[in-house]
Scaffold this motif. Structure first.
Motif, short mmCIF file in Angstrom:
data_model
loop_
_atom_site.label_atom_id
_atom_site.label_comp_id
_atom_site.label_asym_id
_atom_site.label_seq_id
_atom_site.Cartn_x
_atom_site.Cartn_y
_atom_site.Cartn_z
N VAL A 20 0.85 -1.19 0.25
CA VAL A 20 0.37 0.22 -0.02
C VAL A 20 0.54 1.18 0.07
N ALA A 21 1.91 1.12 0.74
CA ALA A 21 2.72 2.56 0.63
C ALA A 21 3.21 2.97 -0.63
N ARG A 22 3.74 1.58 -1.33
CA ARG A 22 3.92 1.77 -2.57
C ARG A 22 3.06 1.97 -3.42
N ILE A 23 1.79 2.09 -4.16
CA ILE A 23 1.01 3.37 -4.28
C ILE A 23 0.44 4.72 -3.57
N PHE A 24 1.35 4.84 -2.77
CA PHE A 24 1.52 6.35 -2.83
C PHE A 24 2.35 6.77 -2.68
N ALA A 25 3.53 5.85 -3.25
CA ALA A 25 4.31 7.35 -3.22
C ALA A 25 4.76 6.96 -4.58
N ASP A 26 4.74 5.60 -5.60
CA ASP A 26 4.07 6.65 -6.70
C ASP A 26 3.45 6.99 -6.96
N ARG A 27 2.23 7.63 -6.49
CA ARG A 27 1.56 8.85 -6.82
C ARG A 27 2.04 9.75 -6.39
N PRO A 53 12.71 15.02 -4.54
CA PRO A 53 13.29 14.01 -4.16
C PRO A 53 12.58 13.15 -3.18
N GLU A 54 11.36 13.35 -2.38
CA GLU A 54 11.61 12.94 -1.51
C GLU A 54 10.35 12.19 -1.94
N PRO A 55 9.25 12.12 -2.98
CA PRO A 55 9.41 10.53 -2.88
C PRO A 55 9.46 9.17 -3.31
N ARG A 56 11.00 9.84 -3.92
CA ARG A 56 12.01 8.59 -4.66
C ARG A 56 12.39 8.39 -3.18
N LEU A 57 12.97 8.79 -2.14
CA LEU A 57 13.26 8.66 -0.93
C LEU A 57 12.42 7.52 -0.30
N VAL A 58 11.26 7.84 -0.81
CA VAL A 58 10.27 7.15 0.29
C VAL A 58 10.07 5.53 -0.62
N LEU A 59 9.89 5.40 -1.59
CA LEU A 59 10.30 4.50 -2.88
C LEU A 59 12.10 3.54 -2.03
N ALA A 60 13.14 4.21 -2.10
CA ALA A 60 13.83 3.64 -1.51
C ALA A 60 14.10 2.97 -0.04
N GLU A 61 12.62 3.69 1.01
CA GLU A 61 12.78 3.07 1.94
C GLU A 61 11.89 2.08 2.40
#
Length: 424
Positions: A242-249, A258-266
């Motif tokens: 579910v986290a990945r869905i929101f990060a991709d959005r 850069p923050e969404p990419r950091l979240v995808l890295a996490e």
């Protein structure tokens, strides 16, 4: 007969040893390269199993800890256009010019002079920024709080950074009070709700963060900050998909953040996907190489891959970009200690303690350095006790702190016995 079989086995072992030696070297090199490149999967697991069968254990390596990024980054200075009066404009102009040409500690005196001569919200705000840049987080927090009563953007930015600094040092009440000031300054606008979500994540309350992020998204469905906060809240609650869905959005909503990419890295890190983690971090670096949280995350990933030199460079950059970042100071100190650089490691860890007095982890690293580096069991035991007293939960069995305390006590006992013998 038995003697012939014994001789045959000895000859066979002698013939096989060079083959085993070459195999060990090849597998060790492959395992090292896989770690460096972030490759995982059945092949790397098979390599590890073969090395274990050959009685080759991987070298022990201190794993870097985790530390959240600040809920709000250090704001920019307000220039002379933000104040009234010729003298005030001149003093502020001199201070801002000094900030661009002098070291932060030297420029700080100009801002102190301006704040004394012209007491105002703008003066306190810029003093807070200057203190922040010089690494004086506690004083910066107070200055920001003095400016947070101003309405509008100035009050919001001051309250937001004060909340971030309070959250980093573990003061939940102060952080939440500052969030309240920020919400008042912006009349509960969406950015204040995103700030609340980020602060709650730092304080370890993902459910509260999720509620605030959803409230922000109800007002603006494409708010990148709210989407990132919601993704992190889902990840903290064990929902990486579910986290990945929101990060991709969030990544689609703003290609230059850069923050969404950091979240995808996490998310990739939590999912055991080192290649995906590094790919996301490289994308974040391409967007903003001068972002301290980006360099912190990149340094940690490089360290995991055995690229210690590159990791130290990235973490040093992160600490220089934001001297008030606990995450940068702590991880830099850890990496320096692992690289056998005890003096700068102690300095970085001591700064991390200044930034977050209630954080236990720097005390564990300082205990290791004082015991193994200085041979000072008494000082190491004091740091270990600080770690235990500051930990919110008792460390589980097998935690390194237990063995460390035991080693300290044994060293002190041996020293006491030696002292008794000498007196005798």
């Amino acid at each position: 007969n038995a003697e012939q079989r014994k001789l045959y086995r000895a000859a066979l072992s002698e013939k096989a040893e060079p083959v085993y030696g070459e195999s060990r070297q090849t597998l060790q090199g492959a395992a090292s390269k896989a770690r460096e490149l972030g490759v995982s999967g059945p092949c790397t697991r098979r390599m590890a199993a073969l090395l274990e069968k050959m009685s080759v254990k991987p070298a022990e390596r201190i794993a870097l800890g985790s530390a959240p990024a600040p809920a709000a980054e250090r704001p920019d200075l307000v220039d002379a256009r933000g104040v009234q009066g010729e003298r005030a404009r001149r003093l502020l102009g001199e201070a801002v010019a000094a900030a661009g040409s002098l070291r932060p500690e030297e420029a700080l005196e100009k801002f102190r002079a301006f704040a004394q001569a012209e007491p105002s919200a703008v003066a306190q705000f810029d003093l807070g920024v200057a203190l922040d840049a010089a690494g004086h987080a506690a004083d910066a927090e107070q200055a920001y709080r003095s400016a947070a009563t101003a309405p509008g953007a100035l009050g919001y930015q001051a309250a937001a950074r004060a909340a971030a600094l309070a959250a980093m040092r573990g003061d939940a009440k102060a952080a939440r009070d500052d969030v309240g000031l920020a919400r008042t300054a912006l009349r509960d606008a969406s950015p204040a709700l995103v700030l609340q979500a980020r602060v709650e994540l730092v304080l370890g309350s993902p459910e509260t963060a999720q509620a605030a992020a959803k409230a922000a998204l109800a007002r603006s469905a494409s708010d990148t900050g709210a989407l990132c906060a919601l993704a992190r809240a889902q990840l903290a609650q064990g929902q990486p998909g579910v986290a990945r869905i929101f990060a991709d959005r969030a990544a689609r909503a703003d290609a230059l953040d850069p923050e969404p990419r950091l979240v995808l890295a996490e998310i990739a890190r939590a999912s055991g996907d080192p290649a995906g983690e590094f790919a996301a971090l490289e994308a974040a670096v391409a967007i903003d190489p001068d972002d301290s949280p980006v360099q912190v995350a990149r340094g940690r990933a490089l360290y995991d891959r055995g690229r210690t030199g590159d990791a130290l460079e990235a973490l040093a950059n992160a600490a220089a970009l934001d001297p008030s970042s606990y995450a940068a100071a702590f991880l830099y100190g850890q990496a320096l200690a692992a690289a056998n650089q005890p003096v700068p490691a102690k300095q970085a860890l001591a700064h991390a303690v200044e930034l977050a007095p209630r954080a236990p982890d720097p005390h564990l690293e300082l205990a290791r350095l004082k015991l193994d580096g200085d041979g000072d069991a008494q000082a190491a035991l004091q740091e270990a006790k600080l770690f235990l007293s500051l930990s919110t939960q008792p460390p589980p069995p097998g935690h390194p702190i237990h063995a460390l305390v035991q080693r300290c006590e044994e060293a002190l006992k041996q020293r006491a016995q030696a002292s008794v013998l000498q007196k005798g």
